[in-house]
Each structure stands twice: as C-alpha cells, then as structure tokens.
Design a protein around this motif. Sequence first.
Motif, PDB file in Angstrom:
ATOM      1  N   SER A  45     -12.724   5.568  29.888  1.00  0.00           N
ATOM      2  CA  SER A  45     -11.959   6.136  28.777  1.00  0.00           C
ATOM      3  C   SER A  45     -11.220   5.038  28.002  1.00  0.00           C
ATOM      4  O   SER A  45     -11.054   5.136  26.787  1.00  0.00           O
ATOM      5  N   ILE A  46     -10.813   3.972  28.673  1.00  0.00           N
ATOM      6  CA  ILE A  46     -10.160   2.841  27.999  1.00  0.00           C
ATOM      7  C   ILE A  46     -11.157   2.153  27.067  1.00  0.00           C
ATOM      8  O   ILE A  46     -10.862   1.869  25.910  1.00  0.00           O
ATOM      9  N   SER A  54      -1.313   8.104  23.375  1.00  0.00           N
ATOM     10  CA  SER A  54      -2.335   8.377  24.392  1.00  0.00           C
ATOM     11  C   SER A  54      -2.060   7.529  25.621  1.00  0.00           C
ATOM     12  O   SER A  54      -1.442   6.466  25.548  1.00  0.00           O
ATOM     13  N   TYR A  55      -2.555   8.048  26.758  1.00  0.00           N
ATOM     14  CA  TYR A  55      -2.255   7.429  28.047  1.00  0.00           C
ATOM     15  C   TYR A  55      -3.510   7.562  28.894  1.00  0.00           C
ATOM     16  O   TYR A  55      -3.849   8.650  29.339  1.00  0.00           O
ATOM     17  N   LEU A  56      -4.228   6.463  29.112  1.00  0.00           N
ATOM     18  CA  LEU A  56      -5.524   6.491  29.797  1.00  0.00           C
ATOM     19  C   LEU A  56      -5.467   5.643  31.061  1.00  0.00           C
ATOM     20  O   LEU A  56      -4.895   4.545  31.046  1.00  0.00           O
ATOM     21  N   VAL A  70      -0.885  -1.048  24.792  1.00  0.00           N
ATOM     22  CA  VAL A  70      -0.405  -1.852  25.916  1.00  0.00           C
ATOM     23  C   VAL A  70      -1.332  -1.546  27.081  1.00  0.00           C
ATOM     24  O   VAL A  70      -1.450  -0.389  27.507  1.00  0.00           O
ATOM     25  N   ILE A  71      -2.019  -2.574  27.553  1.00  0.00           N
ATOM     26  CA  ILE A  71      -2.873  -2.397  28.724  1.00  0.00           C
ATOM     27  C   ILE A  71      -2.123  -2.954  29.926  1.00  0.00           C
ATOM     28  O   ILE A  71      -1.571  -4.047  29.874  1.00  0.00           O
ATOM     29  N   VAL A  72      -2.064  -2.157  30.978  1.00  0.00           N
ATOM     30  CA  VAL A  72      -1.271  -2.499  32.156  1.00  0.00           C
ATOM     31  C   VAL A  72      -2.218  -2.687  33.333  1.00  0.00           C
ATOM     32  O   VAL A  72      -3.007  -1.787  33.652  1.00  0.00           O
ATOM     33  N   ASP A  93      -2.461   1.629  38.714  1.00  0.00           N
ATOM     34  CA  ASP A  93      -3.074   0.298  38.695  1.00  0.00           C
ATOM     35  C   ASP A  93      -3.567  -0.151  37.326  1.00  0.00           C
ATOM     36  O   ASP A  93      -3.227  -1.219  36.866  1.00  0.00           O
ATOM     37  N   LEU A  94      -4.393   0.634  36.663  1.00  0.00           N
ATOM     38  CA  LEU A  94      -4.912   0.273  35.347  1.00  0.00           C
ATOM     39  C   LEU A  94      -4.542   1.386  34.383  1.00  0.00           C
ATOM     40  O   LEU A  94      -4.859   2.547  34.617  1.00  0.00           O
ATOM     41  N   THR A  95      -3.880   1.026  33.300  1.00  0.00           N
ATOM     42  CA  THR A  95      -3.439   2.023  32.325  1.00  0.00           C
ATOM     43  C   THR A  95      -3.497   1.419  30.935  1.00  0.00           C
ATOM     44  O   THR A  95      -3.120   0.264  30.730  1.00  0.00           O
ATOM     45  N   LEU A  96      -3.990   2.223  29.971  1.00  0.00           N
ATOM     46  CA  LEU A  96      -3.924   1.845  28.564  1.00  0.00           C
ATOM     47  C   LEU A  96      -3.010   2.852  27.886  1.00  0.00           C
ATOM     48  O   LEU A  96      -3.236   4.054  27.940  1.00  0.00           O
TER      49      LEU A  96
END
Length: 182
Positions: free
Chosen positions: A175-176, A168-170, A93-95, A155-158
């Motif tokens: 790193s994404i 995993s939490y990037l 899930v990309i946020v 703001d941006l999270t994968l």
Amino acid sequence: MTKKTMKDAKVDEKQLKKLAKKVNRTEEQKEIKKFILILGIVIILVIGVYFFTKIYVVKDTNDKDDTKTEVTFNYNKTILGSLFNRPYDEYYVIVFDSEDLQANYYYNLVSSYQNKANASKIYIADLNDSMNKKFYNKDESNPQAQEASELKVKDLTLIKIKNKKINSYLEDVDSIKKELGL
C-alpha cells in the motif's frame, strides 16, 4: 703591666677582633655560598622541567591528527515529535528502523519517489533514533492522532500529512508503494 705586655695585649686583642671578623665573614660567606648553591639547583630544576614539558607538549600536538569533520544536515530526516510542524502543506513521513534488514529497500523507495516529477516532500523518521523510540509500539498504532503526543507507530508506516493533519496512514509495503506511485 708593662708597655710591652700592653702592646702584646693590644696586638692580641686586635688579632682576636680580626679573627672574629674573619670567622664571622667566613660564616656569612658559607651561608651565602649555601644560598647561591640552592638557588642554582632550583634554577636548573626549573629550566629542566621547562624543557622537558616543552618537548613533550610539542610532541603531543604534532602527533594529533588535525582532520576536520564537515558537519552536514540531512533535511530529509525528521523526528516524530515535530511531525505536524513541517513547513509544507502536504508531505509524507515514512517511519522505519534504520537497523531493520529491509532498511536499504525502504531508503530506495524514498529515493525512487524523490526522483519523480512533482513529488511531494518526503521525510524519514528513524525508529532507531532515541527521540523517536517513545512513539514506537509494536502491537498498536494510532492513525487518528491529532497531535504528536497521541502518535503511535508500528515497524513500517507511511503517514501523509495535509494541512497539519494526518490524511492517510499506511502500514504495509504494497500500500505504501501504491500511495507513492511506485
């Protein structure tokens, strides 16, 4: 009274009765004429209103565009509240915020990843969506969340989900890209 005067009186009486009948008939006729006149005016008004509304109702329906909008569902989008409830064992899930200046770049990353062979499912969670705003925290994130109510993203999270848990939490682009093999 003499016969002549009696006859005259009878004639006068008869004439009076005839006159009274005529007057009564004339009054009744006047009332009937008034009634018919009023009824005619009411009928004309009703017909006029009918045609007036018919003309304008027809114009309104003819002036409207009958364009049909096709409803489409984007199965690549999700809300963060259902992050752990997706039907796959492993997915990303990309946020990010779709209003962000880099949003097109992030969409291109997702598209490039989806075009790869054997790519896992990837969802997009838009922070601009009102249902996702409650999970946004500019200063703090929670990579250890076990359920959606504990989730906080920047703001941006994968996020990689494996077996309904965060694997995993990037939070940075490099790193994404590395995680997605791009």
